[in-house]
Design a protein around this motif. Structure first.
Motif: not given
Length: 262
Positions: A10, A87, A240
């Motif tokens: 991420a 992400i 997410c």
């Protein structure tokens, strides 16, 4: 509940403090590896080391100003070096204080670069990485001010509205690549910036900054309180995950009842 985020990578801008840091911790707690971006090297490095040690994940610090081309390129390169990102959290931003009649062009442009062009540039660079990895998630941290503006920060209102529309537009372009794009419009979240501002505003009148913040909450939020960064982060972490697999191209309000329209 297993959110299926273990081993994901991420990217979080503005990731060293406040909302960005809370999102980073929330994702790390689920086993996600992090690429954190911020302008302040010392605090960024310290938080990356702390999170990595606490949660047993990888946390890479990228000192960068996302309002610049060079800053976004540094983040894109860091993600590529680690095999790409799954992400992207476009979180970096800050409030403004001006009137439309008095604000110069330069201030408008600076905020547009920070709130909008940073997201555009990062999407162009990181979405192809996600596509190669089979899909991904892009989330934009906009604001309730995108639809319910505060009078004293017109530039913030306008650029956050533009970010919300960019999020919607991007979602229709990337859905075919299995990349889900959504936007979150937060209300009153008790960040360090809010506390700093409250202390400054009350310094000459006794220093009751907590009372000032309560008055703000009483005026704007039906819940009569500020939310915590962690409360907002919980929602980001959910978006997410595959648990939100049918959430595409939407804007979600997390505002304690602050929004006055339907």
């Amino acid at each position: 509940m297993d959110l299926g985020l273990k081993g994901k990578t991420a990217v979080i801008t503005g990731g060293s403090v406040g909302i960005g840091l809370a999102i980073a911790e929330g994702l790390a707690a689920e086993g996600a590896n992090l690429i954190l971006s911020a302008r302040g090297r010392e605090r960024l490095d310290a938080e990356a080391v702390r999170i990595a040690a606490k949660y047993g994940v990888s946390a890479t610090a990228v000192e960068s100003d996302v309002a610049t081309v060079e800053g976004t390129e540094a983040i894109i390169a860091a993600a590529a070096e680690r095999g790409g990102a799954d992400i992207l959290i476009n979180n970096a931003g800050t409030g403004s204080n001006e009137t439309v009649m008095e604000a110069p062009d330069e201030k408008w442009q600076a905020y547009f670069d920070l709130h909008v062009m940073a997201a555009v540039r990062l999407a162009r660079g990181i979405a192809p990485q996600m596509k190669k990895r089979g899909g991904g998630v892009i989330l934009h941290n906009a604001s309730i001010c995108a639809v319910q503006p505060l009078w004293y920060e017109p530039i913030y209102n306008v650029t956050k509205a533009a970010l919300m529309m960019f999020s919607k537009t991007l979602s229709t372009e990337l859905v075919k690549d299995k990349i889900r794009v959504n936007c979150v419009n937060a209300g009153l979240i008790l960040t360090p910036d809010w506390i700093k501002t409250a202390k400054q505003l009350t310094a000459a009148t006794g220093g009751d900054w907590e009372g000032y913040l309560q008055s703000v909450a009483d005026e704007h939020a039906s819940s009569k309180r500020f939310g915590t960064p962690e409360e907002l982060a919980n929602f980001f972490v959910f978006l997410c995950s595959d648990r939100s697999s049918y959430s595409i191209g939407s804007t979600y309000f997390v505002d304690g009842g602050m929004l006055k329209t339907v």
